[in-house]
Design a protein around this motif. Structure first.
Motif, short mmCIF file in Angstrom:
data_model
loop_
_atom_site.label_atom_id
_atom_site.label_comp_id
_atom_site.label_asym_id
_atom_site.label_seq_id
_atom_site.Cartn_x
_atom_site.Cartn_y
_atom_site.Cartn_z
N MET A 42 0.84 -1.20 0.00
CA MET A 42 0.00 0.00 0.00
C MET A 42 0.87 1.25 0.00
O MET A 42 0.59 2.24 -0.69
CB MET A 42 -0.92 0.00 1.22
CG MET A 42 -2.03 -1.03 1.16
SD MET A 42 -3.30 -0.62 -0.07
CE MET A 42 -4.49 0.21 0.95
N GLY A 43 1.95 1.21 0.77
CA GLY A 43 2.89 2.33 0.75
C GLY A 43 3.47 2.55 -0.63
O GLY A 43 3.63 3.70 -1.08
N GLU A 44 3.80 1.46 -1.30
CA GLU A 44 4.31 1.56 -2.67
C GLU A 44 3.31 2.27 -3.60
O GLU A 44 3.67 3.17 -4.36
CB GLU A 44 4.62 0.15 -3.19
CG GLU A 44 4.50 -0.07 -4.69
CD GLU A 44 5.72 0.43 -5.47
OE1 GLU A 44 5.88 -0.01 -6.61
OE2 GLU A 44 6.46 1.28 -4.97
N LEU A 45 2.04 1.85 -3.53
CA LEU A 45 1.04 2.44 -4.41
C LEU A 45 0.87 3.94 -4.15
O LEU A 45 0.80 4.74 -5.08
CB LEU A 45 -0.30 1.72 -4.22
CG LEU A 45 -0.35 0.25 -4.65
CD1 LEU A 45 -1.72 -0.34 -4.31
CD2 LEU A 45 -0.07 0.11 -6.14
N TYR A 46 0.80 4.31 -2.87
CA TYR A 46 0.60 5.72 -2.56
C TYR A 46 1.84 6.55 -2.87
O TYR A 46 1.73 7.70 -3.35
CB TYR A 46 0.19 5.89 -1.10
CG TYR A 46 -1.28 5.62 -0.87
CD1 TYR A 46 -2.25 6.50 -1.33
CD2 TYR A 46 -1.70 4.45 -0.23
CE1 TYR A 46 -3.61 6.24 -1.15
CE2 TYR A 46 -3.05 4.18 -0.04
CZ TYR A 46 -3.99 5.08 -0.51
OH TYR A 46 -5.32 4.82 -0.33
N ALA A 47 3.02 6.02 -2.64
CA ALA A 47 4.24 6.75 -2.96
C ALA A 47 4.35 6.98 -4.46
O ALA A 47 4.77 8.05 -4.92
CB ALA A 47 5.47 5.99 -2.45
N ALA A 48 3.97 5.97 -5.25
CA ALA A 48 4.03 6.10 -6.71
C ALA A 48 3.05 7.14 -7.23
O ALA A 48 3.23 7.67 -8.33
CB ALA A 48 3.76 4.75 -7.36
N GLU A 49 2.02 7.44 -6.44
CA GLU A 49 1.03 8.46 -6.82
C GLU A 49 1.38 9.82 -6.22
O GLU A 49 0.64 10.79 -6.44
CB GLU A 49 -0.36 8.02 -6.38
CG GLU A 49 -0.86 6.80 -7.15
CD GLU A 49 -2.17 6.26 -6.60
OE1 GLU A 49 -2.61 6.71 -5.51
OE2 GLU A 49 -2.77 5.39 -7.25
N GLY A 50 2.45 9.90 -5.45
CA GLY A 50 2.88 11.17 -4.89
C GLY A 50 2.37 11.47 -3.50
O GLY A 50 2.68 12.53 -2.95
N TYR A 51 1.62 10.54 -2.90
CA TYR A 51 1.11 10.75 -1.54
C TYR A 51 2.12 10.19 -0.53
O TYR A 51 1.89 9.18 0.13
CB TYR A 51 -0.25 10.07 -1.38
CG TYR A 51 -1.29 10.59 -2.34
CD1 TYR A 51 -1.82 11.87 -2.21
CD2 TYR A 51 -1.74 9.80 -3.40
CE1 TYR A 51 -2.76 12.36 -3.10
CE2 TYR A 51 -2.69 10.27 -4.30
CZ TYR A 51 -3.20 11.55 -4.14
OH TYR A 51 -4.13 12.01 -5.03
N VAL A 52 3.25 10.89 -0.42
CA VAL A 52 4.37 10.32 0.31
C VAL A 52 4.13 10.29 1.82
O VAL A 52 4.63 9.39 2.51
CB VAL A 52 5.67 11.09 -0.02
CG1 VAL A 52 6.09 10.82 -1.46
CG2 VAL A 52 5.51 12.58 0.22
N SER A 53 3.37 11.22 2.35
CA SER A 53 3.07 11.19 3.78
C SER A 53 2.17 10.01 4.12
O SER A 53 2.36 9.34 5.15
CB SER A 53 2.41 12.50 4.23
OG SER A 53 3.31 13.58 4.10
#
Length: 237
Positions: free
Chosen positions: A119-130
């Motif tokens: 899930m962290g991977e998916l959100y980081a790839a979309e720019g939602y790093v926090s």
């Protein structure tokens, strides 16, 4: 866990596969935003037919193997996590997220940890790093002796310019992953993920030439956040 629930999961996964197939084998991935910083994807099982086919690039065969594993053992949600990874590899982030939600809510601690890193991977790839960081910290909290969350946290910290934290997290990951088995089992949704990880590992090992070559490749890549991170490392050489 009931057989009925497992049958429902298999039916839902099959329906999801059919729906995605009707839309084409792979999604059109939009250009990344400036904050996008993809990390790594984690398989719940590093061995077996599904993992082997995934590493060979045969995603349909990998999916079939993961679906079979899900049907044969109704108490394990690891195959659902790994099925989600195949969707992520094809650019179907929303489909992957739907499966990972179930893994995180109902899996074993080890399965939950893998699902949270993904899930962290998916959100980081979309720019939602926090948001990604919150998932990764939760994953680490489940079992801090597993190296996968530490690797992902190192990559995320580096992409955000926190070089000290990135190096500390990577040192811990490498200490826990003596021999590199966990690192070798990662799946990479984007080739830049592998380059970034290899660059940091080479730098940590004192391989300046190897690290510089990889950071130069990353600096020329399509992810602005990763390119900026690479430039910081190159400027420090």
């Amino acid at each position: 866990m009931s057989r009925r629930l497992t049958t429902n999961r298999l039916a839902a996964a099959a329906a999801l596969t059919l729906a995605l197939s009707a839309c084409g084998e792979a999604a059109d991935v939009p250009l990344p935003g400036r904050e996008a910083a993809p990390l790594v994807a984690v398989l719940a099982s590093h061995v077996g037919a599904g993992a082997e086919r995934l590493r060979a690039g045969d995603l349909p065969a990998a999916r079939a193997a993961f679906e079979a594993a899900l049907g044969s053992d109704p108490d394990r949600l690891g195959p659902l996590n790994d099925l989600a990874v195949t969707y992520a590899l094809e650019g179907h982030a929303d489909a992957a997220r739907r499966l990972l939600d179930e893994v995180v809510s109902g899996g074993s601690p080890r399965e939950q940890q893998a699902g949270l890193v993904n899930m962290g991977e998916l959100y980081a790839a979309e720019g939602y790093v926090s948001v990604a960081e919150a998932y990764l910290e939760t994953a680490r909290g489940i079992d801090a002796a597993r190296p996968e969350p530490w690797y992902a946290l190192a990559l995320l910290a580096d992409s955000r310019g926190d070089v000290a934290r990135a190096r500390a997290s990577l040192r811990e990951a490498l200490r826990l992953d003596e021999g590199g088995a966990a690192r070798a089992a990662f799946a990479f949704v984007y080739p830049e993920e592998r380059v970034h990880l290899e660059a940091l590992v080479a730098e940590q090992a004192g391989d300046r030439a190897g690290a510089s070559a990889r950071f130069r490749a990353l600096a020329a890549g399509r992810f602005p956040a990763l390119a900026a991170a690479a430039e910081r490392h190159l400027a420090g050489d």
